[in-house]
Design a protein around this motif. Structure first.
Motif, mmCIF file in Angstrom:
data_model
loop_
_atom_site.group_PDB
_atom_site.id
_atom_site.type_symbol
_atom_site.label_atom_id
_atom_site.label_comp_id
_atom_site.label_asym_id
_atom_site.label_seq_id
_atom_site.Cartn_x
_atom_site.Cartn_y
_atom_site.Cartn_z
ATOM 1 N N CYS A 109 110.866 88.606 108.613
ATOM 2 C CA CYS A 109 112.166 88.403 109.267
ATOM 3 C C CYS A 109 112.503 89.664 110.059
ATOM 4 O O CYS A 109 112.474 90.765 109.507
ATOM 5 C CB CYS A 109 113.232 88.142 108.201
ATOM 6 S SG CYS A 109 114.893 88.030 108.889
ATOM 7 N N VAL A 110 112.776 89.495 111.351
ATOM 8 C CA VAL A 110 113.015 90.653 112.221
ATOM 9 C C VAL A 110 114.484 90.683 112.640
ATOM 10 O O VAL A 110 114.987 89.709 113.212
ATOM 11 C CB VAL A 110 112.113 90.581 113.476
ATOM 12 C CG1 VAL A 110 112.321 91.813 114.356
ATOM 13 C CG2 VAL A 110 110.650 90.453 113.081
ATOM 14 N N ASP A 111 115.138 91.807 112.339
ATOM 15 C CA ASP A 111 116.489 92.036 112.837
ATOM 16 C C ASP A 111 116.329 92.610 114.245
ATOM 17 O O ASP A 111 116.013 93.784 114.411
ATOM 18 C CB ASP A 111 117.224 93.006 111.907
ATOM 19 C CG ASP A 111 118.599 93.381 112.463
ATOM 20 O OD1 ASP A 111 118.919 92.954 113.592
ATOM 21 O OD2 ASP A 111 119.325 94.113 111.772
ATOM 22 N N ALA A 112 116.551 91.746 115.237
ATOM 23 C CA ALA A 112 116.311 92.147 116.629
ATOM 24 C C ALA A 112 117.625 92.404 117.368
ATOM 25 O O ALA A 112 117.681 92.339 118.595
ATOM 26 C CB ALA A 112 115.495 91.063 117.330
ATOM 27 N N ALA A 113 118.688 92.732 116.606
ATOM 28 C CA ALA A 113 120.003 92.949 117.222
ATOM 29 C C ALA A 113 119.964 94.048 118.278
ATOM 30 O O ALA A 113 120.692 93.999 119.266
ATOM 31 C CB ALA A 113 121.041 93.289 116.148
ATOM 32 N N GLN A 114 119.097 95.067 118.060
ATOM 33 C CA GLN A 114 119.037 96.175 119.028
ATOM 34 C C GLN A 114 117.823 96.078 119.945
ATOM 35 O O GLN A 114 117.631 96.957 120.789
ATOM 36 C CB GLN A 114 119.013 97.532 118.293
ATOM 37 C CG GLN A 114 120.251 97.828 117.476
ATOM 38 C CD GLN A 114 121.516 98.009 118.323
ATOM 39 O OE1 GLN A 114 121.464 98.139 119.546
ATOM 40 N NE2 GLN A 114 122.660 97.995 117.666
ATOM 41 N N SER A 115 116.982 95.072 119.780
ATOM 42 C CA SER A 115 115.797 95.000 120.647
ATOM 43 C C SER A 115 115.905 93.917 121.713
ATOM 44 O O SER A 115 115.684 94.196 122.902
ATOM 45 C CB SER A 115 114.522 94.829 119.820
ATOM 46 O OG SER A 115 114.546 93.627 119.079
ATOM 47 N N VAL A 116 116.277 92.697 121.326
ATOM 48 C CA VAL A 116 116.335 91.612 122.323
ATOM 49 C C VAL A 116 117.227 91.985 123.524
ATOM 50 O O VAL A 116 116.885 91.662 124.653
ATOM 51 C CB VAL A 116 116.768 90.279 121.663
ATOM 52 C CG1 VAL A 116 117.141 89.235 122.702
ATOM 53 C CG2 VAL A 116 115.629 89.746 120.792
ATOM 54 N N PRO A 117 118.349 92.714 123.325
ATOM 55 C CA PRO A 117 119.166 93.064 124.498
ATOM 56 C C PRO A 117 118.488 94.062 125.439
ATOM 57 O O PRO A 117 118.895 94.179 126.592
ATOM 58 C CB PRO A 117 120.415 93.719 123.885
ATOM 59 C CG PRO A 117 120.446 93.249 122.467
ATOM 60 C CD PRO A 117 119.023 93.074 122.061
ATOM 61 N N HIS A 118 117.475 94.786 124.949
ATOM 62 C CA HIS A 118 116.995 95.947 125.704
ATOM 63 C C HIS A 118 115.525 95.909 126.098
ATOM 64 O O HIS A 118 115.060 96.790 126.810
ATOM 65 C CB HIS A 118 117.255 97.224 124.885
ATOM 66 C CG HIS A 118 118.704 97.415 124.563
ATOM 67 N ND1 HIS A 118 119.606 97.890 125.479
ATOM 68 C CD2 HIS A 118 119.422 97.141 123.442
ATOM 69 C CE1 HIS A 118 120.821 97.926 124.933
ATOM 70 N NE2 HIS A 118 120.729 97.469 123.690
#
Ligand code: PLP
Length: 403
Positions: A196-205
């Motif tokens: 499970c990947v917490d991509a809260a800071q990656s998908v936007p950037h």
């Protein structure tokens, strides 16, 4: 080709604001981003022209609203290379991670382990703690090693006991560390664990591709990527949607309801109970169109360059403690001498510069750094070098006054 930042800034009316008589420099993008006119207009257009409830009407407005909602889902799916049905709309990344914890842990056997890392946001710690207590599960944390990176050794040790799931952040919201998500997912799979990947800071950037990454679940929030608040996304691999239980119960997630038992709708609706945030999904889709037009590669390069300049300027002040690897995402956590982070942020605010100070919803990590709080400057496509210079100027003032 570099970004045309001046043209981009024209699309964000809020950036014309003044704070304390100074032009605003918004450097708190890891907390939430500003919204371009295209997003505000798409949402207003929806409410003005076709607002209706989705999936249940036989009238024209409901059909149009459903069409717009499902088109948004398909657009968002394409952005991360998923299938539309693999996209589940949630309120935010936090709710998406709670959904994963709920559906995975409810099927867990007592004594099974959950592997996290020491660099998680509270939203990827607390849901697991709640379910671990509820179901008698164990929690483990892969450690941070040299240079503010995850220790590969510690990850492999954590996975050696075949945990139920390995849930980790793609980019740390405190350190800016970019984890090798594809490697971590592969190792989880080899250990028989869900990833499970917490991509809260990656998908936007940055460009994220769930197929290349090989994750089972991936969570992010619309509001951190130019979209509105109140809409988030959970990608769930198709095959898992069938065998995992639903999250919330209610309207829309069922195909049939009796007094004794009910039957679930086909995914993704199985995971979307109740009236959804239709305008939010439409706004997020418009945000994605905007990001695509600018180009994710260009955005990532621009932010990293601002972060590099920021580190250089802070180091020049002296007595700066800067937390994070050299190869960092577009954010910088720091403290200056004995100046408290909140005082430093107040000095910045005095100059119109908006930064975050605190534990960044990652208390265990910030404590590990030996700090009660840090300052954090986080950049996005509309930020400029001049804004970094203004932050550095404000920090110098703070250091002279209080350091
Ligand atoms: C790494 C990370 N995960 C999760 C979240 C939670 O996002 P939200 O508050 O939008 O649910 C954040 C928010 O700052 C974050 O930085």
């Amino acid at each position: 080709m570099a970004l045309d930042v001046e043209a981009i800034r024209e699309d964000f009316p809020i950036l014309r604001r003044k704070v304390n008589g100074k032009r605003i420099a918004y450097l708190d993008n890891a907390a939430t981003s500003q919204k371009p006119l295209a997003v505000l207009e798409a949402m207003e257009r929806y409410y003005r022209t076709c607002n209706a409830n989705v999936h249940r009407g036989t009238h024209r407005l409901s059909e149009e609203a459903t069409d717009a909602y499902e088109k948004a889902r398909a657009n968002i799916a394409g952005f991360i290379n998923a299938q539309p049905e693999e996209i589940i709309f949630t309120k935010n990344a936090t709710e998406a991670l709670n959904l994963v914890a709920s559906v995975v842990c409810r099927q867990a056997k007592e004594g099974q382990r959950i592997l996290l890392t020491q660099m998680e946001h509270h939203s990827n710690i607390v849901p697991w703690q709640i379910w671990a207590a509820e179901r008698g599960l164990e929690l483990g944390y892969a450690e941070i090693g040299e240079g503010f990176s995850l220790s590969g050794q510690s990850v492999l040790e954590g996975l050696s006991g075949s945990p139920l799931i390995f849930s980790f952040t793609h980019i740390s919201n405190v350190l800016g560390t970019i984890n090798d998500a594809a490697w971590l997912c592969r190792k989880a799979r080899q250990a028989g664990a869900y990833s499970c990947v917490d991509a809260a800071q990656s998908v936007p950037h940055m460009q994220v591709d769930v197929r290349e990454m090989g994750c089972d679940f991936l969570a992010f929030s619309g509001h951190k990527m130019l979209g509105p608040m109140g809409i988030g996304v959970l990608y769930m691999r198709r095959r898992l949607q069938e065998c995992l239980p639903p999250f919330l119960g209610g309207g829309d997630m069922i195909s049939s309801v009796g007094f004794e038992r009910s039957y679930w709708n086909a995914p993704p609706r199985k995971y979307e109970a109740g009236t959804p945030n239709v305008a939010g999904a439409i706004g997020l889709s418009a945000a994605i169109d905007y990001l695509r037009r600018v180009g994710m590669g260009k955005i990532a390069r621009h932010e990293k360059e601002l972060a590099r300049l920021c580190v250089e300027r802070l180091e020049a002040i002296g007595k700066a403690r800067i937390y994070g690897p050299k190869k960092r995402a577009g954010l910088v956590s720091f403290n200056i001498g004995s100046v408290h982070a909140h005082d430093a942020a107040a000095f910045a605010d005095g100059e119109g510069v908006q930064i975050r100070a605190g534990h960044h919803c990652a208390m265990p990590l910030v404590r590990m750094l030996g700090e009660a709080a840090t300052c954090r400057a986080s950049f996005y496509l509309y930020n400029t070098e001049e804004e970094v210079e203004r932050l550095s100027h404000a920090m110098r003032k703070a250091q002279r006054a209080l350091g």
